[in-house]
Design a protein around this motif. Structure first.
Motif, PDB file in Angstrom:
ATOM      1  N   LYS A 199      37.753  41.703  54.825  1.00  0.00           N
ATOM      2  CA  LYS A 199      36.551  41.992  54.435  1.00  0.00           C
ATOM      3  C   LYS A 199      35.942  40.594  53.610  1.00  0.00           C
ATOM      4  N   VAL A 200      37.125  40.314  52.652  1.00  0.00           N
ATOM      5  CA  VAL A 200      36.746  38.986  52.062  1.00  0.00           C
ATOM      6  C   VAL A 200      36.562  37.807  52.477  1.00  0.00           C
ATOM      7  N   LYS A 201      37.556  37.651  53.556  1.00  0.00           N
ATOM      8  CA  LYS A 201      37.566  36.643  54.312  1.00  0.00           C
ATOM      9  C   LYS A 201      36.029  36.183  55.302  1.00  0.00           C
ATOM     10  N   TRP A 204      33.161  37.875  54.662  1.00  0.00           N
ATOM     11  CA  TRP A 204      32.200  38.305  54.064  1.00  0.00           C
ATOM     12  C   TRP A 204      30.842  37.981  54.265  1.00  0.00           C
ATOM     13  N   GLU A 208      30.614  34.291  49.446  1.00  0.00           N
ATOM     14  CA  GLU A 208      31.892  34.786  48.829  1.00  0.00           C
ATOM     15  C   GLU A 208      31.693  36.192  48.588  1.00  0.00           C
ATOM     16  N   ALA A 209      32.713  36.963  48.580  1.00  0.00           N
ATOM     17  CA  ALA A 209      32.619  38.358  48.155  1.00  0.00           C
ATOM     18  C   ALA A 209      32.483  38.482  46.679  1.00  0.00           C
ATOM     19  N   TYR A 213      37.271  48.317  45.499  1.00  0.00           N
ATOM     20  CA  TYR A 213      38.285  47.087  45.247  1.00  0.00           C
ATOM     21  C   TYR A 213      37.763  46.246  44.314  1.00  0.00           C
ATOM     22  N   HIS A 245      38.552  42.513  42.177  1.00  0.00           N
ATOM     23  CA  HIS A 245      39.531  41.524  42.231  1.00  0.00           C
ATOM     24  C   HIS A 245      39.096  40.192  41.515  1.00  0.00           C
ATOM     25  N   LYS A 277      40.161  35.819  41.386  1.00  0.00           N
ATOM     26  CA  LYS A 277      40.799  34.751  41.929  1.00  0.00           C
ATOM     27  C   LYS A 277      41.273  33.744  41.076  1.00  0.00           C
ATOM     28  N   LEU A 283      44.685  35.923  44.974  1.00  0.00           N
ATOM     29  CA  LEU A 283      43.937  36.986  44.592  1.00  0.00           C
ATOM     30  C   LEU A 283      44.746  38.251  44.069  1.00  0.00           C
TER      31      LEU A 283
END
Length: 368
Positions: free
Chosen positions: A35-37, A39, A46-47, A58, A60, A62, A67
């Motif tokens: 999902k983040v990759k 997004w 970026e997510a 979720y 997170h 970075k 992550l």
């Protein structure tokens, strides 16, 4: 509170994984990374740090290309979970010295031992490096500092070949020097994030500085430290303060809009001589956070000249001028310029001799 905690690499590899409650489906790390990759959002590529997917929250952060992720089904305060993730990252860095994929893989037993003490059945217990020393028995395997990744935000500026801050702060707070000697050192870094908005004619529209004083102590015996700040420092934004911004008439005075201090800081002498007194704990921590919107000279000046080259075309000349000495080099600097939403194609021409500069047009959010 949290259901799962895991750490992923830039490739999506699962380095650390703990499931505390068993209420989130298996494969959540892969679902999160996919999902983040890929997004897709209106504001950027970026997510966001917090999002919900199929009933699972979720959260997170970075750090150094890694992550740090927490999942939960309950409605937990996102700010609390973000703070917990950042403190876990800081504790691991204190023990390992260097935080990257290589150091995590070499010290995964130590990291799991830390997690056992930091989080107990999904509830945080303590994130103090000094307190954890009584419960952690594994010794860290030190990774060579020469294998560090690219410079972080605290080392944007370089003078000659010296890195700022020094790589000495990448040493573990629990590991001794060769020969069993204890390091008697303390490091203090002032890290500032400058946000400036320029108009098309080069005038400054808004400017502010968010700063922090970071300290990392390797001292034994917890001695008392006195940290002296600028005597002309003024604190504004408080009607009850004798150093109110409106009453400040000192030439060249540093005016802070607001600030806060670490719990170990004693402010008895702060109003008199701008001195902070504290007993530093083991590990890295923020002594003081501050914010100022006082007028200052930014390190860069940007001017843009826009000319119409046709009914559906425009030429933009963007000039960036560095306002610091030629002996200092700034790295990892990114300049963004929003373009009209109707923009379909952009071509670039760099100045001859612009070595190491890259250009890009991000069509998703129409930014140059």
């Amino acid at each position: 509170m949290i259901s799962q905690f895991f750490v992923l690499s830039q490739r999506g590899d699962n380095i650390i994984f703990r499931d505390y409650r068993g209420e989130v489906q298996k494969g959540s790390a892969e679902i999160f990374f996919r999902k983040v990759k890929f997004w897709k959002g209106d504001e950027g590529e970026e997510a966001p740090p917090v999002f919900n997917l199929d009933g699972v929250n979720y959260v997170h952060v970075k750090v150094s290309g890694l992550l740090f992720v927490a999942t939960m089904r309950a409605n937990v305060s996102p700010s609390l979970v973000l703070e917990l993730l950042q403190r876990i990252e800081r504790v691991i860095k204190d023990y390992l010295g260097i935080l990257n994929e290589d150091s995590l893989r070499k010290n995964f037993v130590l990291v799991y031992e830390l997690l056992e003490e930091v989080i107990d059945f999904c509830y945080p217990q303590t994130t103090s490096t000094e307190v954890l020393k009584s419960y952690i028995f594994n010794e860290p395997l030190v990774v060579d500092a020469g294998r560090l990744p690219t410079l972080g935000p605290a080392a944007v500026f370089m003078q000659g070949s010296k890195r700022m801050p020094g790589t000495a702060v990448t040493k573990s707070v629990v590991a001794n020097e060769p020969g069993g000697r204890k390091r008697e050192e303390i490091f203090v870094d002032v890290i500032e994030k400058i946000s400036v908005t320029f108009s098309s004619s080069g005038y400054i529209l808004t400017s502010k500085i968010d700063g922090t004083i970071q300290m990392k102590s390797y001292l034994t015996g917890n001695p008392e430290i006195h940290l002296a700040l600028n005597e002309d420092l003024r604190i504004g934004g408080s009607r009850n303060s004798v150093y109110d911004y409106s009453d400040s008439t000192g030439a060249g005075a540093v005016v802070l809009d607001d600030c806060n201090f670490h719990e170990s800081v004693h402010l008895s002498g702060f109003d008199m001589d701008r001195t902070l007194t504290l007993v530093p704990s083991d590990g890295e921590f923020s002594v003081m956070n501050y914010r100022t919107t006082q007028e200052f000279k930014p390190p860069f000046r940007i001017n843009a000249l826009i000319e119409e080259a046709g009914a559906l075309k425009a030429d933009v000349i963007l000039k960036v001028c560095a306002e610091f000495l030629p002996t200092i080099t700034a790295n990892t600097i990114t300049i963004q310029m929003p373009l009209p939403k109707c923009t379909t194609r952009v071509s670039f021409e760099l100045q001859p001799g612009a070595v190491g500069n890259k250009t890009d047009f991000r069509e998703a959010n129409k930014k140059l």
